[in-house]
Design a protein around this motif. Sequence first.
Motif, PDB file in Angstrom:
ATOM      1  N   SER A 113       0.829  -1.209   0.000  1.00  0.00           N
ATOM      2  CA  SER A 113       0.000   0.000   0.000  1.00  0.00           C
ATOM      3  C   SER A 113       0.863   1.258   0.000  1.00  0.00           C
ATOM      4  O   SER A 113       1.666   1.471   0.912  1.00  0.00           O
ATOM      5  N   LEU A 119      -1.682  -8.324   4.222  1.00  0.00           N
ATOM      6  CA  LEU A 119      -0.949  -7.059   4.108  1.00  0.00           C
ATOM      7  C   LEU A 119       0.545  -7.342   4.257  1.00  0.00           C
ATOM      8  O   LEU A 119       0.995  -7.845   5.283  1.00  0.00           O
ATOM      9  N   GLY A 158      -4.420   3.742   7.234  1.00  0.00           N
ATOM     10  CA  GLY A 158      -4.675   2.345   6.903  1.00  0.00           C
ATOM     11  C   GLY A 158      -6.091   1.994   6.503  1.00  0.00           C
ATOM     12  O   GLY A 158      -6.481   0.827   6.596  1.00  0.00           O
ATOM     13  N   CYS A 164      -5.907  -0.393   3.575  1.00  0.00           N
ATOM     14  CA  CYS A 164      -5.325  -1.637   4.089  1.00  0.00           C
ATOM     15  C   CYS A 164      -6.348  -2.442   4.888  1.00  0.00           C
ATOM     16  O   CYS A 164      -6.465  -3.663   4.722  1.00  0.00           O
ATOM     17  N   ALA A 183      -0.489   5.241   2.417  1.00  0.00           N
ATOM     18  CA  ALA A 183      -1.405   4.411   3.223  1.00  0.00           C
ATOM     19  C   ALA A 183      -2.198   5.196   4.261  1.00  0.00           C
ATOM     20  O   ALA A 183      -3.208   4.692   4.765  1.00  0.00           O
ATOM     21  N   ALA A 186       3.460  -1.360   3.783  1.00  0.00           N
ATOM     22  CA  ALA A 186       2.773  -0.104   3.463  1.00  0.00           C
ATOM     23  C   ALA A 186       3.786   1.031   3.519  1.00  0.00           C
ATOM     24  O   ALA A 186       4.870   0.892   4.094  1.00  0.00           O
TER      25      ALA A 186
END
Length: 328
Positions: A10, A29, A16, A19, A13, A32
């Motif tokens: 990601s 995941l 999140g 995510c 990000a 990030a």
Amino acid sequence: MVKKEITVGSLYAGVGGICLGFKNSGFKLEWANEIDKNACITYRANFEHNLHEADIWALDPNELPKVDVLTAGFPCQPFSVAGYRKGFTDERGNHFFRIVDYINALGKPKVVFLENVKNLKGHDKGKTFRIIEEAMNANGYSFQAAVLNTKDFGNVPQNRERIYMVCFRDEEDGTNLYKDHFNFPEPIKLKKEISDILSSDKIDEKFYYREDKYMFPKLQEEMVNKNTIYQWRRQYTRENKSNVCPTLTANMGTGGHNVPLVLTNTGIRKLIPKECFLFQGYPENFVLPSTVSNAQLYKQAGNSVTVPVIERIAASIMNAINLGESEE
């Protein structure tokens, strides 16, 4: 046979939201990236995987683990058609073309998921959006896009329109295993109301607007409905008559006309940061670190995405990957 986990990386990000939507839909995941130090504090309080706290220009994409899905909620910038036609290298300062660098360095993930403001579609008379689509096609990806409103697709009472772009990688022979299996989610009935999200806990006095505020007489006169959200517009109070929260903004914690106000049994007050995160569909147990200021938390909520909308798109992406690969 054990099904292989589908991994996600990601970019941009934030705290999140993208995510979390993908995680809730069964993705793994992997890593990030986020540059904002306060957003990183909130992110790390809620996720355990590797977060690269770095400028996207400084981070070396060649050193990142390859992933199946690359996501990016990126800043919108203009770029010239002339420069684009000369090749991507003319656009090195642009965030979208930096994402293209990551796509190629990561060995072309199966899926690229992009999120942006609704206005991206009409930005620079449509040139920006067209260049993004053409660039994804030129790099061997399909391109599907839709503008979805949180209140219609996330069962969250916030009026928030965003554009979502889903790109599936073509095979070497030009065929695409996934794109025909993907559809954006259908609208769903909004069942949650503003009152379902407002906290029943005792709220700190600093969030209330009392007699000492110059606009209090007008607020008191004009705020009469407990199941709506108001905003102070310098000289008057604006009621959001649709009974959903107006679009949350990154600067709503700084004062002025962006502050969402509610009438409660204990008086007129601002939404607290936790409520703003709930209006973005974050779960009750999402951690808001005490070391991060309220101003930063408001900014983080306003900059974020609505988690249930992402989750529904991610579930459709997962379905497309599984169906496409089962036909190989």
